[in-house]
Design an enzyme around this catalytic site. Sequence first.
Site, PDB file in Angstrom:
ATOM      1  N   ARG A  40       0.887  -1.185  -0.144  1.00 34.05           N
ATOM      2  CA  ARG A  40      -0.032   0.059   0.046  1.00 34.05           C
ATOM      3  C   ARG A  40       0.896   1.398   0.095  1.00 34.05           C
ATOM      4  O   ARG A  40       0.544   2.318  -0.406  1.00 34.05           O
ATOM      5  CB  ARG A  40      -0.924  -0.109   1.216  1.00 34.05           C
ATOM      6  CG  ARG A  40      -2.100  -0.828   1.144  1.00 34.05           C
ATOM      7  CD  ARG A  40      -3.162  -0.698   2.069  1.00 34.05           C
ATOM      8  NE  ARG A  40      -4.360  -1.556   1.761  1.00 34.05           N
ATOM      9  CZ  ARG A  40      -5.078  -2.087   2.729  1.00 34.05           C
ATOM     10  NH1 ARG A  40      -4.790  -1.844   4.108  1.00 34.05           N
ATOM     11  NH2 ARG A  40      -6.060  -2.632   2.258  1.00 34.05           N
ATOM     12  N   LYS A 201     -20.991 -14.415   0.825  1.00 31.34           N
ATOM     13  CA  LYS A 201     -22.223 -14.150   1.063  1.00 31.34           C
ATOM     14  C   LYS A 201     -23.172 -13.328  -0.254  1.00 31.34           C
ATOM     15  O   LYS A 201     -22.475 -12.496  -0.681  1.00 31.34           O
ATOM     16  CB  LYS A 201     -22.733 -13.260   2.138  1.00 31.34           C
ATOM     17  CG  LYS A 201     -22.379 -13.774   3.422  1.00 31.34           C
ATOM     18  CD  LYS A 201     -23.039 -13.009   4.583  1.00 31.34           C
ATOM     19  CE  LYS A 201     -22.531 -13.190   5.696  1.00 31.34           C
ATOM     20  NZ  LYS A 201     -22.147 -11.428   6.498  1.00 31.34           N
ATOM     21  N   GLY A 354      -8.990  -6.841  -1.378  1.00 32.46           N
ATOM     22  CA  GLY A 354      -9.155  -7.708  -0.334  1.00 32.46           C
ATOM     23  C   GLY A 354      -8.706  -8.840  -0.532  1.00 32.46           C
ATOM     24  O   GLY A 354      -7.754  -9.219  -1.065  1.00 32.46           O
ATOM     25  N   GLY A 377     -13.146  -2.637  -0.079  1.00 25.48           N
ATOM     26  CA  GLY A 377     -14.577  -1.873  -0.066  1.00 25.48           C
ATOM     27  C   GLY A 377     -14.778  -0.906  -1.017  1.00 25.48           C
ATOM     28  O   GLY A 377     -15.798  -0.824  -1.488  1.00 25.48           O
TER      29      GLY A 377
HETATM   30  P1  AMP Z   1     -16.240 -12.295   1.234  1.00 25.71           P
HETATM   31  O1  AMP Z   1     -15.555 -11.594   2.629  1.00 25.71           O
HETATM   32  O2  AMP Z   1     -17.775 -12.240   1.334  1.00 25.71           O
HETATM   33  O3  AMP Z   1     -15.440 -11.604   0.107  1.00 25.71           O
HETATM   34  O4  AMP Z   1     -15.856 -13.800   1.593  1.00 25.71           O
HETATM   35  C1  AMP Z   1     -14.485 -14.285   1.509  1.00 25.71           C
HETATM   36  C2  AMP Z   1     -14.645 -15.357   2.405  1.00 25.71           C
HETATM   37  O5  AMP Z   1     -15.597 -16.308   1.846  1.00 25.71           O
HETATM   38  C3  AMP Z   1     -13.293 -16.142   2.377  1.00 25.71           C
HETATM   39  O6  AMP Z   1     -12.845 -15.980   3.687  1.00 25.71           O
HETATM   40  C4  AMP Z   1     -13.658 -17.572   2.217  1.00 25.71           C
HETATM   41  O7  AMP Z   1     -13.103 -18.582   2.967  1.00 25.71           O
HETATM   42  C5  AMP Z   1     -15.155 -17.667   2.205  1.00 25.71           C
HETATM   43  N1  AMP Z   1     -15.755 -18.723   1.393  1.00 25.71           N
HETATM   44  C6  AMP Z   1     -15.657 -18.992  -0.015  1.00 25.71           C
HETATM   45  N2  AMP Z   1     -16.093 -19.804  -0.392  1.00 25.71           N
HETATM   46  C7  AMP Z   1     -16.835 -20.252   0.768  1.00 25.71           C
HETATM   47  C8  AMP Z   1     -17.633 -21.389   0.838  1.00 25.71           C
HETATM   48  N3  AMP Z   1     -18.084 -22.407  -0.049  1.00 25.71           N
HETATM   49  N4  AMP Z   1     -18.305 -21.891   2.075  1.00 25.71           N
HETATM   50  C9  AMP Z   1     -17.955 -20.925   3.249  1.00 25.71           C
HETATM   51  N5  AMP Z   1     -17.062 -19.765   2.802  1.00 25.71           N
HETATM   52  C10 AMP Z   1     -16.546 -19.709   1.853  1.00 25.71           C
END
Ligand code: AMP
Length: 398
Positions: A40, A201, A354, A377
């Site tokens: 960064r 999610k 991220g 973000g």
């Molecule tokens: P996000 O913060 O929404 O971008 O999600 C990133 C996180 O999603 C990472 O820490 C991954 O380990 C998790 N992730 C990815 N695929 C899966 C899955 N199939 N089930 C649960 N967690 C997941």
Amino acid sequence: MNYFHKKSVEDVDVQGKHVLVRCDFNVPLDENGNITDTGRIDSSMPTIRYLLDRHAKVILCSHMGRPKGQYNPKYSLAPVAVYLSQVLGQKVEMADDVVGEHAKSMAAALQDGQAMLLENVRFCQGEEENDPDFAKTLASMAEIYVNDAFGAAHRAHASTAGVAKYIPAVCGFLMEKEITIMGQALSNPKRPFIAILGGSKVADKIGVITNLLDKVDTFMIGGGMAYTFMNALGYSIGNSICETDKLELAKDLVAKAKEKDVKILIPLDNVIGEKFEKDTPCRVVDSDQIPEGWMGLDIGPKTVAAYTEALQGAGTIIWNGPMGVFEWEHFAGGTLGVAKAVAESGAISIIGGGDTAAAVEHAGLSDKMAHVSTGGGASLELLEGKVLPGIACLNDKD
Ligand code: AMP
């Protein structure tokens, strides 16, 4: 909002002037306070060097962590001052405060072509509150404000937006690069335009999907969010992560995509695990074969092959969110496979910050991408079509 019309550091005369430069120096530190990734800081070097070469008096400013308006030595920017001194080849002193007597007297004593660093701006209550008095005092130390902190551009804080009310405000080179590349992709993409979306999610990506529905040709879905889509489409998903309150929304998004002739690709197969654990027993099954009690933790090899094939003809790719639990070796293959496919696609490839940026970096593929964003973000909010306060506050070109 037209982000291309923002003035840049090249549009103002900085010679001999005090220039307040907001950077994102929020770098990771180990337990001994050593910086473990200087990325960064390095990405703002072109702006800092440009200003010093043009004999500006440079006042650097950043946040670090979340000290919540209180001094906390754990979040001091002191290690950043040490690193800046090394890479700039001049001693960069750090003030003990942000807008106090020490900072003000140091700023007043700055010579042309010299840089100093303010202490963590989030040690002051007024920063996150975007307090006008605090912003005015911060601005009073300089004649020009340069915002190079893309990673904090989605925050309406005093140092990321508030100060721009009081002195001319322009973007630095990093900020300019981020908004130009992403703005170009969103407004006039080379087609086919493919968005790869993953992460845990659907809820976090609704804004992105909705905004991109009118822009992309194809969505490729992976990660935990894929299972909500798969469930909505009638698949049994065992214990895979699923947002039951988003099933209707997922159905609706699929229907809207169909209306608009936008393809939504979902996993054909999955690496499933018995438990949400690093070394849980795992195997590969097709998407209609996920047994009760098991959970999908990565996209499988057939999916990687299908996504790779579809990515080969892409003109523009935007990728946000890992394809699986990439932190664990057994479930990292999907993210790695897609990273390789994006790198080899020949498309203009934009990696949201991220986790996705971390995965691409880990795979040693960052250099193969057109752009790896420094703001997770902030880039997500740009993809959602939101106006970012740290960009909106900057002066437009004449
Ligand atoms: P996000 O913060 O929404 O971008 O999600 C990133 C996180 O999603 C990472 O820490 C991954 O380990 C998790 N992730 C990815 N695929 C899966 C899955 N199939 N089930 C649960 N967690 C997941």
